[in-house]
Motif scaffolding. Sequence first.
Motif, PDB file in Angstrom:
ATOM      1  N   HIS A  21       0.817  -1.213   0.000  1.00  0.00           N
ATOM      2  CA  HIS A  21       0.000   0.000   0.000  1.00  0.00           C
ATOM      3  C   HIS A  21       0.852   1.265   0.000  1.00  0.00           C
ATOM      4  O   HIS A  21       0.431   2.299  -0.503  1.00  0.00           O
ATOM      5  CB  HIS A  21      -0.978  -0.003   1.175  1.00  0.00           C
ATOM      6  N   ASP A  22       2.071   1.184   0.566  1.00  0.00           N
ATOM      7  CA  ASP A  22       2.973   2.338   0.561  1.00  0.00           C
ATOM      8  C   ASP A  22       4.388   1.856   0.841  1.00  0.00           C
ATOM      9  O   ASP A  22       4.802   1.765   1.990  1.00  0.00           O
ATOM     10  CB  ASP A  22       2.535   3.380   1.592  1.00  0.00           C
ATOM     11  N   GLN A  25       7.355   3.895   2.982  1.00  0.00           N
ATOM     12  CA  GLN A  25       7.476   4.002   4.432  1.00  0.00           C
ATOM     13  C   GLN A  25       8.884   3.604   4.870  1.00  0.00           C
ATOM     14  O   GLN A  25       9.469   2.668   4.341  1.00  0.00           O
ATOM     15  CB  GLN A  25       6.467   3.084   5.132  1.00  0.00           C
TER      16      GLN A  25
END
Length: 171
Positions: A21-22, A25
């Motif tokens: 999702h990301d 990070q």
Amino acid sequence: MNTPSSPLDDTDIQLLNLLQHDASQSNQALAERLGLSPATCHRRIKHLKDEGYIEGQVAILSPQKMADALGWGLSALVEISLDMQTQEALDAFEQRALAEDEVQQCWRVSPGPDFILVVQVKDMPAYQDLARRLFTQDSQVRNVRAFFAVKRAKFGTQWPLPPLPATRRQD
């Protein structure tokens, strides 16, 4: 979550879920979200990469912004059927498709056509050039059906993994 035959434990699944999702990070942020030490988190990510669960990390570009900036605005989904479905014929076409930068995805499918390609080109003349190179010059290509995108309603890259439990989530 994991099954007896699964090499992934719940923490691996949660880490993959967060990364897909990301992926921007930091290791520190991921470790905090999962209740791990940064060193343990880093080792787990390295293991997931080494084992091939994480194939790469990329930036996903906006097609509309790129089209506005560069004039590249024609997306197509193309069905390809070959005359013969021998392993050699399928492999040969696949290799030719993979060599074309405009082919973003190449899927062997069944039943129906032999391949579905996702193609991104500048405009219709660029598509015609690709079609000439990839489809019309190959005597094995029997049928081509192209569908030109008028709107992208959804695009995703995420596998539907279980979400991070609420007790560990730090929003």
